[in-house]
Design a protein around this motif. Structure first.
Motif: not given
Length: 505
Positions: A25-36
């Motif tokens: 979950g935290v990794s998905a959060w970080a990836d979506r934040l940066i790509r977004g």
């Protein structure tokens, strides 16, 4: 500390044991934040267990730099630090006695007697540690006989800690060297510092905030301190040893919170803990997670077809996800509800990685012990979570701790009614009529809720659509990104003004 060839990033994002080296979950959060936020540049400051970690995410082009910070697997931290200190002993002995020993004593006292300690003293000690670590002298200082004498003396005079055995006292000294490792990896300048947890990865950002006059922001997923306490309850060590670690975690968390300009928990539930740990209410601004509705959608309606009811769980095979409770709930479904036609042939399929082999083995042993091999299946990790969710009729989550779980939002966005434990921010996602909440660690309650949904199989599709509509209204990726963009904008502007004043002085 600015790197000669790398420009100042808009955001330095610090992670601990997550992105980009693990899934979850935290990794998905970080990836979506940066790509977004493709118009923002990022430095990723990743604290990992050891330098052999492999990347699980391909970094987007707006990541200027990935900085790996290993806690273990090295003899000296500076072997992997971009700071490359000389570690010279010239003048170190005098500085050790004058600066380090008083700082170390203040830090140990803060862990042993937190009620009697001023947080300012621990903060000053952190600065001393940072200077020694950045100069490559931390190992010299922490292994010095005088340091050991201070630790033993402070432990011996305490009514609880005097009962620590020699092995545990030595282990505490070693742990401090490892846990303070990030201080040997100074955070380069960025316009905003953002820690993904109030944890050890935040300590270098506390230093950098003061060094460069830039703001420090913290996101909380599962409350770091709470999850450390849950973990300590499972380790087989003497109570004084566990109490020392709990005090150390509390000290680090409180230092991070005190330095933070703004704290954005992913769930309102977290704010209760944050206030108790000293965060003023006006600093807390929850930002919930969001998912892309194009990636999670209804392929097959819940409850459709003539097959037996299929339960689906997407979760790491991890103690915090409490897979044992889900397995025991399946035993209850068999033993208590086995004669009901709507539950005949019911199965639970669990999709997810198993980072803890011992816990995975305990789960499989429990399945065999209860004779549930035909009811409970471990499908391993999947690259198509939406398809995995759509293969089931009802989503199940049995966690003992959560922040604002992506798995729950994704399940409901995929049109699955859901039964989940009432932990963390789960009640912000799981609502009537498409969801039911039960207390954690209560297998029979979990089974009862599943049975209630099974009895209304003809309504599961309708309930799934109701749940998806609510996710579309509140928890989309677009809303998630917009909230972080606004948060960054506010603090970047404030940070630029503070930095200019600092430079001018």
């Amino acid at each position: 500390m600015r790197h000669a060839t790398v420009p100042v990033s808009d955001v330095l994002l610090a992670t601990e044991g997550t992105y980009p080296y693990t899934l979850g979950g935290v990794s998905a959060w970080a990836d979506r934040l940066i790509r977004g936020l493709p118009d923002r540049t990022f430095t990723v400051y990743a604290v990992v267990a050891n330098p052999g970690a492999s990347q699980r995410y391909e970094l987007p082009t707006n990541v200027h730099r990935l900085l790996m910070v290993p806690l273990w697997g090295t003899d000296r931290h500076e072997e992997f630090s971009w700071n490359a200190p000389a570690g010279r002993l010239f003048g170190a002995r005098r500085a050790f006695r004058r600066d380090f020993l008083p700082a170390y004593e203040a830090w140990i006292t803060a862990c042993l007697r937190p009620a009697e300690t001023k947080l300012a003293d621990a903060r000053e000690a952190l600065w001393v540690f940072a200077r020694f670590a950045e100069e490559g002298l931390m190992k010299y200082a922490l292994r010095h006989p005088k340091t050991w004498e201070v630790l033993r003396a402070r432990l011996a005079e305490h009514p609880v800690f005097r009962h620590l055995n020699l092995f545990e006292a030595i282990d505490i000294g070693k742990l401090l060297y490892r846990y303070l490792a990030p201080l040997a990896f100074p955070a380069p300048e960025a316009r905003v510092y953002h820690a993904s947890a109030a944890a050890f990865c935040a300590l270098p950002l506390v230093i950098a905030k003061e060094r460069y006059g830039r703001p420090l922001l913290i996101t909380e997923h599962g409350v770091y301190y709470r999850e450390r306490l849950l973990n300590l309850a499972r380790i087989e060590r003497a109570a004084p040893y566990r109490y020392f670690l709990s005090s150390l975690y509390s000290l680090v968390v409180r230092l991070a919170y005190q330095a933070a300009d703004s704290v954005a928990p992913v769930a309102r539930f977290n704010a209760v803990w944050e206030e108790r740990l000293g965060v003023p209410r006006e600093k807390i601004h929850p930002i919930p997670n969001g998912v892309d509705p194009r990636a999670f959608h209804i392929v097959r309606e819940a409850g459709s077809g003539d097959e037996p009811l299929r339960l689906v769980m997407v979760a790491r095979i991890d103690p915090l996800k409490d897979i044992h409770t889900a397995i025991r709930a399946m035993r209850s479904l068999r033993d208590v509800y086995g004669n009901r036609p709507e539950l005949e042939g019911v199965t639970l399929t669990i999709y997810g990685p198993a980072p803890d082999p011992a816990y995975e083995a305990s789960c499989r042993d429990l399945v065999r012990q209860y004779g549930l091999e035909q009811m409970v299946h471990f499908a391993g990790p999947t690259d198509d979570v939406n398809q995995a969710l759509n293969s089931g009729d009802l989503a199940v989550m049995s966690s003992s701790s959560e922040g604002f779980p992506y798995a729950a939002v994704e399940a409901v966005m995929a049109g699955r009614p859901i039964v989940a434990t009432d932990v963390g921010g789960m009640r912000e996602i799981v609502r009537h009529p498409y969801g039911m909440l039960v207390p954690p660690r209560r297998p029979r309650d979990l089974a009862d809720a599943i049975a209630r949904f099974a009895a209304m199989r003809d309504r599961l599709a309708e309930l799934g659509r109701i749940g998806r509509d609510r996710m579309l209204a509140e928890y989309t990726l677009e809303r998630f990104v917009a909230r972080y963009r606004a948060w960054y904008d506010d603090w970047t502007d404030e940070g630029d003004r503070t930095h200019e004043r600092k430079v001018s002085v």
